[in-house]
Scaffold this motif. Structure first.
Motif, PDB file in Angstrom:
ATOM      1  N   THR A  27       0.839  -1.232   0.091  1.00  0.00           N
ATOM      2  CA  THR A  27      -0.029  -0.098   0.178  1.00  0.00           C
ATOM      3  C   THR A  27       0.851   1.272   0.057  1.00  0.00           C
ATOM      4  O   THR A  27       0.602   2.212  -0.539  1.00  0.00           O
ATOM      5  N   ASP A  31       0.853   4.147  -2.954  1.00  0.00           N
ATOM      6  CA  ASP A  31       0.772   5.332  -2.427  1.00  0.00           C
ATOM      7  C   ASP A  31       1.870   5.983  -3.165  1.00  0.00           C
ATOM      8  O   ASP A  31       1.790   7.265  -3.835  1.00  0.00           O
ATOM      9  N   GLN A  32       2.917   5.671  -2.935  1.00  0.00           N
ATOM     10  CA  GLN A  32       4.220   6.877  -3.394  1.00  0.00           C
ATOM     11  C   GLN A  32       4.332   6.682  -4.826  1.00  0.00           C
ATOM     12  O   GLN A  32       4.867   7.692  -5.484  1.00  0.00           O
ATOM     13  N   ASN A 203       2.395  10.374  -8.022  1.00  0.00           N
ATOM     14  CA  ASN A 203       2.666  11.223  -6.894  1.00  0.00           C
ATOM     15  C   ASN A 203       3.503  12.231  -6.956  1.00  0.00           C
ATOM     16  O   ASN A 203       4.885  11.782  -7.204  1.00  0.00           O
ATOM     17  N   TRP A 271      -5.787   6.610  -7.931  1.00  0.00           N
ATOM     18  CA  TRP A 271      -4.860   7.222  -7.187  1.00  0.00           C
ATOM     19  C   TRP A 271      -5.235   8.459  -6.708  1.00  0.00           C
ATOM     20  O   TRP A 271      -5.281   8.736  -5.439  1.00  0.00           O
ATOM     21  N   LEU A 275      -6.311   8.451  -2.900  1.00  0.00           N
ATOM     22  CA  LEU A 275      -4.907   8.705  -2.116  1.00  0.00           C
ATOM     23  C   LEU A 275      -4.577  10.045  -2.355  1.00  0.00           C
ATOM     24  O   LEU A 275      -3.661  10.389  -1.565  1.00  0.00           O
ATOM     25  N   VAL A 280      -5.168  11.073   4.172  1.00  0.00           N
ATOM     26  CA  VAL A 280      -4.451   9.700   4.053  1.00  0.00           C
ATOM     27  C   VAL A 280      -2.994  10.007   4.151  1.00  0.00           C
ATOM     28  O   VAL A 280      -2.451  10.802   3.550  1.00  0.00           O
ATOM     29  N   ILE A 285      -2.941   4.215   5.443  1.00  0.00           N
ATOM     30  CA  ILE A 285      -3.302   3.870   4.159  1.00  0.00           C
ATOM     31  C   ILE A 285      -3.581   2.652   3.904  1.00  0.00           C
ATOM     32  O   ILE A 285      -4.709   2.327   3.098  1.00  0.00           O
TER      33      ILE A 285
END
Length: 502
Positions: A27, A31-32, A203, A271, A275, A280, A285
Motif C-alpha cells: 500500500t 501510494d508513493q 505522486n 490514485w 490517495l 490519507v 493508508i
C-alpha cells in the motif's frame, strides 16, 4: 535447547514470510509510486534480494553451527572489529523499527475494534493521543519481551500464526480484487496509459529523478529481514539444507506477492480520488485502501450504499486483525533473533557477563530486557516530544530505511572475502566463479550505495536539513558507538591479559 523441537522447512518459510513480507509495504508502494513501484520492486528483487539471499544462504549453511548469525558470518570473513561495528548498526536498525512499530501497532487494533483509526482520539489521565499511544507502545514492547523470554517454541508458534494471518489477508485482497475486476468488466480504477504508467509516479513528491532513485531504499527495506533468520540456524532441522531452500522459496513467493499486490490495488483504487486526499497518510493508508476495496466490491455487487460502506468497514476490521497478528509475529522473531546474533555470537569479553547468560529455556533474557528498556526510552522521547513528535516519527522512518539498508554494505562487501577462505566446509554453493561473484557483489553494492546516497541527498536538496541530519547521522552515530564500545572492550581484554601475565 537441544531438547526443544527443531524448526522444519514449512515453519521456516512462514517465519521468513512473517519477518519480511509486509502487506502494508504494497500500500505504501502504491501510494508513493503507483504502478511504477512494480518495476522497482522487481529490480530490487532481481538485483538485490535474490543475489543477497543466495549469499546469505551460503553464509548460513557454511556457518550452520554458529550461534551468532550475521556476526559469525562477518567475523569469519572480515574480522571481529568490522563484524562488531556492522552488526551493531544492523541491531540498531531493528531497534528503530521496534520503536516505530510499537506505536504503529495500535492503529490496526483500533481499526479492528472501531472500524477505523481512532488513535488520534485516545487519551489517558489527561495525556494527548500521541502520549497515550506512546505509553501503550512501551507496554507493548515490555509484554512481547516477557512472553518471548519463555523460549524458542513460543516464538516459532507466534511467528507461524502471524504468517498465516498475513497470507489470509493477502488471499482476501486477491480474491476481492479479482471479483471486482470481473464485475466491472475488466475496467481498472487506475487506468493504464501505456508504459508511462509503469515508469512515472502519480505522486508529485516522486516526480523528480532524485526522488525516484531514493525509492530504492524503500524497495530494499521491503525485502529486509532475511538476515535475521541467520540467528536461528542452530535451531533448524538440517540447517545446511533447510535454510537455503527456505530462503529461495521465500524469495520467489515474496517477489510475486509484492508485484501482483501492487498491480491489483489499481483495480479498486484510483490514485487521485482515493490517495490524493490530505487525510490519507502512511500510517492509515492500508486501512483506507482496504475500506475502499470493500466499498467498491459492494457497489460492483449492486449492494446499497449503506451495505457497501458496511462491507468496507468489515474489510477494514479484518485488515486490522490481520495486521495486528502480523506485527505480533514479526515482533516475536525480531525481539530475539537479531539480539542473539550480536550478543551471543560476539566475544563474551566485550560484554558484561550477565548479558551473555541464558535462562533455563535457552534465551538471553537479561539482554532482551536491556533491549526492551532502550526501545521504551526511545518511544517515550518520541511520544513526549511535543509538537515535533509527528515530524520526528517521519524522521524515524527515513532513519529506519537507511539504517536497515546500511548493514547490507557489510554483509555483501564481506562475501568475496568469505569465498576466498579455503578452510571451510561448504554444503551449499551457488557462486562458483570468482569473477562473477565480484561482478554481482559490485552491482549490489552500487545499488545499495546509490539508494542510500540519494535518500540522504534528497532532503538536502529540499532544504529539509533536520531530516537530512537524522537520516545521515543514524549509521554514523551507531557505528561510532560500536567503535568506542569495541575499543574499550579491547582495552579491558588487554588489561586482563597483562594482569594474568604478572
Amino acid at each position: 535447547m537441544e531438547n526443544q523441537k527443531k524448526i522444519k522447512l514449512s515453519n521456516l518459510i512462514l517465519m521468513i514470510f512473517t519477518a519480511i513480507y509486509g502487506f502494508a509495504n504494497t500500500t505504501v508502494a502504491y501510494d508513493q509510486m503507483g504502478y511504477a513501484s512494480i518495476i522497482w520492486y522487481v529490480l530490487a528483487a532481481l538485483l538485490f534480494f535474490l543475489p543477497s539471499a543466495l549469499m546469505l544462504a551460503e553464509y548460513g549453511s557454511t556457518f550452520k553451527e554458529a550461534k551468532g548469525g550475521i556476526y559469525s558470518w562477518l567475523a569469519g570473513s572480515i574480522g571481529e572489529k568490522w563484524a562488531f561495528i556492522g552488526t551493531f548498526i544492523w541491531l540498531s536498525s531493528w531497534i528503530i523499527w521496534m520503536v516505530s512499530t510499537s506505536t504503529k501497532v495500535w492503529i490496526p487494533l483500533s481499526t479492528l475494534l472501531s472500524g477505523g483509526d481512532k488513535t488520534q482520539t485516545w487519551s489517558f489521565l489527561g495525556l494527548s493521543s500521541t502520549q497515550t499511544v506512546g505509553l501503550l507502545g512501551i507496554f507493548w514492547i515490555l509484554a512481547v519481551t516477557f512472553f518471548a523470554t519463555r523460549g524458542m517454541n513460543s516464538i516459532a508458534k507466534i511467528s507461524s500464526l502471524g504468517g498465516i494471518f498475513v497470507m489470509f489477508l493477502t488471499g482476501l485482497f486477491l480474491v476481492a480484487s479479482v471479483i471486482i475486476f470481473f464485475l466491472n468488466g475488466g475496467q481498472l480504477a487506475e487506468p493504464i496509459n501505456g508504459a508511462h504508467s509503469f515508469i512515472a509516479s502519480p505522486n508529485p513528491q516522486f516526480s523528480s529523478p532524485m526522488a525516484l532513485l531514493s525509492f530504492v531504499t524503500y524497495a530494499v527495506f521491503a525485502y529486509a529481514g532475511m538476515e535475521s533468520m541467520g540467528g536461528i540456524t542452530d535451531s533448524m532441522d538440517k540447517p545446511e539444507k533447510t535454510f537455503p531452500k527456505g530462503l529461495i522459496i521465500s524469495t520467489i513467493a515474496i517477489t510475486i506477492m509484492y508485484s501482483l499486490s501492487i498491480f491489483l490495488w489499481g483495480i479498486s483504487a484510483n490514485w487521485h480520488s482515493v490517495l490524493g486526499k490530505s487525510q490519507v497518510n502512511l500510517g492509515n493508508i492500508t486501512y483506507v485502501l482496504m475500506n475502499n476495496l470493500g466499498v467498491v466490491l459492494g457497489h460492483g455487487m449492486n449492494l446499497s450504499t449503506a451495505s457497501s460502506i458496511g462491507l468496507g468497514h468489515l474489510l477494514a476490521r479484518l485488515t486490522g486483525l490481520s495486521m495486528f497478528m502480523a506485527y505480533l509475529g514479526s515482533f516475536f522473531v525480531l525481539v530475539y533473533s537479531p539480539l542473539k546474533s550480536f550478543i551471543l555470537g560476539s566475544s563474551p569479553k566485550l560484554w558484561p557477563k550477565k548479558m551473555t547468560q541464558l535462562n533455563k529455556v535457552g534465551m538471553p533474557a537479561y539482554s532482551m530486557w536491556i533491549q526492551a528498556i532502550v526501545v521504551a526510552v526511545f518511544i517515550f522521547l518520541v511520544a513526549f516530544g511535543g509538537s515535533a513528535a509527528n515530524e520526528f516519527y517521519l524522521i524515524l522512518t527515513d532513519m529506519g530505511n537507511v539504517s536497515t539498508s546500511f548493514p547490507y554494505l557489510f554483509l555483501i562487501g564481506a562475501f568475496p572475502f568469505f569465498k576466498r577462505r579455503q578452510d571451510l566446509e561448504r554444503p551449499f554453493v551457488i557462486f562458483k566463479s570468482r569473477l562473477w561473484t565480484n561482478v554481482i557483489v559490485g552491482l549490489v553494492l552500487v545499488i545499495l550505495v546509490g539508494g542510500i546516497g540519494f535518500t540522504c541527498l534528497q532532503p538536502i536538496l529540499d532544504h529539509d536539513y533536520m531530516t537530512a541530519f537524522w537520516t545521515i547521522i543514524g549509521p554514523i552515530f551507531f557505528g561510532a558507538v560500536a567503535w568506542i564500545f569495541y575499543y574499550n572492550g579491547q582495552k579491558r581484554t588487554a588489561a586482563d591479559t597483562s594482569t594474568n601475565e604478572n
